[in-house]
Structure formats: structure tokens, C-alpha cells
Write a protein that holds these residues in place. Structure first.
Motif, PDB file in Angstrom:
ATOM      1  N   THR A   1      72.354  67.177  52.921  1.00  0.00           N
ATOM      2  CA  THR A   1      72.925  66.423  54.024  1.00  0.00           C
ATOM      3  C   THR A   1      74.355  66.894  54.259  1.00  0.00           C
ATOM      4  N   GLY A   2      75.142  66.138  54.997  1.00  0.00           N
ATOM      5  CA  GLY A   2      76.521  66.523  55.267  1.00  0.00           C
ATOM      6  C   GLY A   2      77.345  65.307  55.638  1.00  0.00           C
ATOM      7  N   ALA A   3      78.640  65.528  55.837  1.00  0.00           N
ATOM      8  CA  ALA A   3      79.548  64.439  56.191  1.00  0.00           C
ATOM      9  C   ALA A   3      80.112  64.584  57.590  1.00  0.00           C
ATOM     10  N   ARG A   4      80.000  65.748  58.176  1.00  0.00           N
ATOM     11  CA  ARG A   4      80.583  65.978  59.494  1.00  0.00           C
ATOM     12  C   ARG A   4      79.710  65.389  60.601  1.00  0.00           C
ATOM     13  N   ALA A   5      80.346  64.904  61.654  1.00  0.00           N
ATOM     14  CA  ALA A   5      79.611  64.519  62.852  1.00  0.00           C
ATOM     15  C   ALA A   5      79.062  65.776  63.519  1.00  0.00           C
ATOM     16  N   ASP A   6      78.052  65.607  64.351  1.00  0.00           N
ATOM     17  CA  ASP A   6      77.459  66.750  65.049  1.00  0.00           C
ATOM     18  C   ASP A   6      78.459  67.421  65.982  1.00  0.00           C
ATOM     19  N   ALA A   7      78.519  68.748  65.935  1.00  0.00           N
ATOM     20  CA  ALA A   7      79.232  69.516  66.951  1.00  0.00           C
ATOM     21  C   ALA A   7      78.413  69.486  68.243  1.00  0.00           C
TER      22      ALA A   7
ATOM     23  N   VAL B   1      73.337  67.367  45.984  1.00  0.00           N
ATOM     24  CA  VAL B   1      72.288  68.352  45.701  1.00  0.00           C
ATOM     25  C   VAL B   1      71.922  69.056  47.003  1.00  0.00           C
ATOM     26  N   CYS B   2      71.721  70.371  46.927  1.00  0.00           N
ATOM     27  CA  CYS B   2      71.343  71.098  48.144  1.00  0.00           C
ATOM     28  C   CYS B   2      70.567  72.353  47.771  1.00  0.00           C
ATOM     29  N   GLY B   3      69.524  72.640  48.541  1.00  0.00           N
ATOM     30  CA  GLY B   3      68.827  73.908  48.400  1.00  0.00           C
ATOM     31  C   GLY B   3      69.769  75.048  48.747  1.00  0.00           C
ATOM     32  N   ARG B   4      69.793  76.060  47.916  1.00  0.00           N
ATOM     33  CA  ARG B   4      70.737  77.170  48.129  1.00  0.00           C
ATOM     34  C   ARG B   4      70.517  77.833  49.484  1.00  0.00           C
ATOM     35  N   GLU B   5      69.271  77.860  49.964  1.00  0.00           N
ATOM     36  CA  GLU B   5      68.963  78.496  51.254  1.00  0.00           C
ATOM     37  C   GLU B   5      68.676  77.473  52.352  1.00  0.00           C
TER      38      GLU B   5
ATOM     39  N   LEU C   1      78.194  72.631  53.466  1.00  0.00           N
ATOM     40  CA  LEU C   1      78.433  71.212  53.751  1.00  0.00           C
ATOM     41  C   LEU C   1      78.423  70.392  52.468  1.00  0.00           C
ATOM     42  N   SER C   2      77.550  70.764  51.536  1.00  0.00           N
ATOM     43  CA  SER C   2      77.505  70.070  50.247  1.00  0.00           C
ATOM     44  C   SER C   2      78.758  70.367  49.435  1.00  0.00           C
ATOM     45  N   GLN C   3      79.210  71.605  49.463  1.00  0.00           N
ATOM     46  CA  GLN C   3      80.450  71.945  48.774  1.00  0.00           C
ATOM     47  C   GLN C   3      81.609  71.118  49.317  1.00  0.00           C
TER      48      GLN C   3
ATOM     49  N   MET D   1      81.468  68.102  50.773  1.00  0.00           N
ATOM     50  CA  MET D   1      81.345  66.720  50.338  1.00  0.00           C
ATOM     51  C   MET D   1      81.759  66.568  48.875  1.00  0.00           C
ATOM     52  N   ALA D   2      81.296  67.504  48.031  1.00  0.00           N
ATOM     53  CA  ALA D   2      81.622  67.435  46.606  1.00  0.00           C
ATOM     54  C   ALA D   2      83.120  67.542  46.378  1.00  0.00           C
ATOM     55  N   SER D   3      83.804  68.327  47.199  1.00  0.00           N
ATOM     56  CA  SER D   3      85.254  68.471  47.039  1.00  0.00           C
ATOM     57  C   SER D   3      85.998  67.198  47.419  1.00  0.00           C
ATOM     58  N   LEU D   4      85.374  66.337  48.216  1.00  0.00           N
ATOM     59  CA  LEU D   4      86.019  65.115  48.684  1.00  0.00           C
ATOM     60  C   LEU D   4      85.707  63.910  47.807  1.00  0.00           C
ATOM     61  N   LEU D   5      84.578  63.936  47.135  1.00  0.00           N
ATOM     62  CA  LEU D   5      84.183  62.816  46.278  1.00  0.00           C
ATOM     63  C   LEU D   5      84.924  62.898  44.941  1.00  0.00           C
ATOM     64  N   PRO D   6      85.537  61.811  44.491  1.00  0.00           N
ATOM     65  CA  PRO D   6      86.356  61.862  43.267  1.00  0.00           C
ATOM     66  C   PRO D   6      85.585  62.133  41.983  1.00  0.00           C
ATOM     67  N   ASP D   7      84.328  61.716  41.906  1.00  0.00           N
ATOM     68  CA  ASP D   7      83.570  61.809  40.649  1.00  0.00           C
ATOM     69  C   ASP D   7      82.172  62.304  40.971  1.00  0.00           C
ATOM     70  N   THR D   8      82.003  63.622  41.045  1.00  0.00           N
ATOM     71  CA  THR D   8      80.720  64.147  41.517  1.00  0.00           C
ATOM     72  C   THR D   8      80.283  65.383  40.762  1.00  0.00           C
ATOM     73  N   GLU D   9      78.975  65.605  40.712  1.00  0.00           N
ATOM     74  CA  GLU D   9      78.373  66.848  40.252  1.00  0.00           C
ATOM     75  C   GLU D   9      77.731  67.516  41.458  1.00  0.00           C
ATOM     76  N   LEU D  10      78.020  68.783  41.656  1.00  0.00           N
ATOM     77  CA  LEU D  10      77.420  69.564  42.737  1.00  0.00           C
ATOM     78  C   LEU D  10      76.311  70.420  42.145  1.00  0.00           C
ATOM     79  N   VAL D  11      75.124  70.339  42.749  1.00  0.00           N
ATOM     80  CA  VAL D  11      73.960  71.068  42.246  1.00  0.00           C
ATOM     81  C   VAL D  11      73.386  71.934  43.360  1.00  0.00           C
ATOM     82  N   ALA D  12      73.387  73.245  43.149  1.00  0.00           N
ATOM     83  CA  ALA D  12      72.735  74.179  44.067  1.00  0.00           C
ATOM     84  C   ALA D  12      71.350  74.498  43.514  1.00  0.00           C
ATOM     85  N   VAL D  13      70.324  74.260  44.308  1.00  0.00           N
ATOM     86  CA  VAL D  13      68.943  74.437  43.851  1.00  0.00           C
ATOM     87  C   VAL D  13      68.442  75.810  44.280  1.00  0.00           C
TER      88      VAL D  13
END
Length: 242
Positions: free
Chosen positions: A78-84, A174-178, A186-188, A190-202
Motif C-alpha cells: 500500500t502507500g501513504a500518498r494521495a493519488d496524483a 510489507v511489500c512485494g519487491r516487484e 512507497l513502502s520504504q 512509509m517505513a521511514s516515517l513510522l517511529p517503530d517499524t520493520e520493513l519487509v521486501a518480499v
């Protein structure tokens, strides 16, 4: 274009251990309304919330509306940005294609839905008949009207990047790498903005990561739930403020 079956890998893994409610996302053309209904379905007290794709927008809105009750946040593909504007235009084209198919019956809508498959899954899964049939069945269950409501809700959602730094509970992204629908960048973000998170590339997964690589995604979600449990236990041990 999904239903509760999208979460089956997780609900199977935690059956008998936790209460799990899967909120529908195809009944309203508003992210805020879907979030209100999801919150209303929760029992009293704290809960963890996770969302996949459009459900991720709803999960973030749940945190905005009921942040004091949210014990953990999971965000998948998913993502945090509104639609362009160009994304909104693409959604309008999809709506028009579905509206055009609706008059020709359910099978025509199913054909439109099947046309999305190449963008939803990793190239290695395009011959996976069981997975593709599940995607088709879920899309058919939601139907064309549900799909249009989902697109309208996504188009009109608010940007949540200002919200994420205030969500100070255990989170997992969590995000599929492709992933072609909500790319890994977009996942990167979000993870950079969340204070306590694990980022997982699948690896070897597209947008449908939880169905394409269920073992990897469920493992990440179970780690997250353990972190939620630990944080909740620590919170319970804190003395009441005076």
C-alpha cells in the motif's frame, strides 16, 4: 477486488489464538466511512489493525479516527500518498471499462478483472491457475459496483504522510519487491516515517504478496504481532499516572 480470502494465510496461522475480523472495503466509496465501519465492528478496548492495498488506506484512517485504541499497525502493499492526477485518470479509465462491461453481464466484468492479472502478480506466477482463479473469484464476488466504489474511495483519499510519525505503536510494512501497483519505494517511504517499524521486501512477489509468498508474509506478520503483544504487556505494567 479482494475479499476475506486475501487474509486466509494469516487467519489460518492464528486460528484459535486470536480473534480476527476482516472488514469489507467494497461497500463504501469513502475511506473514512470504511474506517468508521471497521472500528464499529471491533470489541471494546485496544486492537491491532492491518490492511492490504486499499485496506492499507483504511487501516491508516482507522489510526486517525481511533488512534488511542490502536495497539499495532500492519501495512501490506500500500502507500501513504494521495493519488496524483495521472493515477486518478487511470482509475477513471478502469471505472469506464468496468461500467462498459457491466451491461454485458458478470462474465464480461470477469474478463475485465482478469485483464488486471499481469499487473497484480509476479511474472513467475502468471501460469499459476489456482492463484489466478482465486483473484478472479474474489473480483467476481465484489462485483463491478463494489470495484467502482473502491476506485472512488481510493481517488478521494487524503495523504497520510503527516499522520504516520504520530503512530507510535509497533508497525510492519510489507511489500512485494516487484509490486507494480504500489511500488516498493512507497513502502520504504512509509517505513521511514513510522517511529517503530520493520520493513519487509518480499522476493519474487508482485502486488499480491500475501498470496504469492504466504510463508514469508505470514512470518513477518507473526513477528509484528509478537512485538504488539510485548508492547502491550509493557504498557499494562506501567503505573497509572497521578
Amino acid at each position: 477486488m479482494n475479499d476475506a480470502r486475501i487474509w486466509r494465510p494469516l487467519t489460518t496461522a492464528i486460528a484459535g489464538e486470536r480473534t480476527c475480523h476482516v472488514a469489507p472495503t467494497h461497500l463504501h466509496d469513502s475511506i473514512a466511512e470504511s474506517a468508521r465501519n471497521a472500528i464499529a465492528a471491533m470489541p471494546a478496548g485496544a486492537f491491532a489493525v492491518a490492511g492490504f492495498s486499499l485496506g492499507g488506506y483504511v487501516a491508516q484512517e482507522v489510526c486517525r479516527q481511533a488512534g488511542g485504541r490502536v495497539a499495532g499497525l500492519g501495512l501490506l502493499d500500500t502507500g501513504a500518498r494521495a493519488d496524483a492526477e495521472e493515477v486518478k485518470e487511470a482509475r477513471e479509465r478502469m471505472i469506464q471499462a468496468v461500467d462498459g462491461a457491466e451491461g454485458a453481464g458478470t462474465s464480461a466484468f470477469g474478463q475485465v478483472a482478469q485483464g488486471f492479472a499481469a499487473r497484480l502478480v509476479h511474472a513467475s506466477r502468471m501460469q499459476d491457475r489456482e492463484l489466478l482463479q482465486l483473484l478472479f473469484d474474489m473480483a467476481s464476488t465484489g462485483g463491478s459496483k463494489g470495484f467502482v466504489r473502491q476506485q472512488r474511495a481510493a481517488m478521494n483519499r487524503v495523504d497520510t504522510r503527516d499522520l504516520l510519525p504520530r503512530i507510535r505503536v509497533p508497525a510492519v510494512v510489507v511489500c512485494g519487491r516487484e509490486d507494480q501497483i504500489t511500488p516498493f519505494g512507497l513502502s520504504q517511504e512509509m517505513a521511514s516515517l513510522l517511529p517503530d517499524t520493520e520493513l519487509v521486501a518480499v522476493a519474487e512477489a508482485g502486488h499480491m504478496s500475501i498470496l504469492e509468498q504466504p510463508a514469508a508474509v505470514v512470518a513477518a506478520l507473526l513477528r509484528w504481532l509478537r512485538r504488539v503483544d510485548a508492547a502491550s504487556a509493557r504498557q499494562a505494567q506501567r503505573p497509572a499516572s497521578i
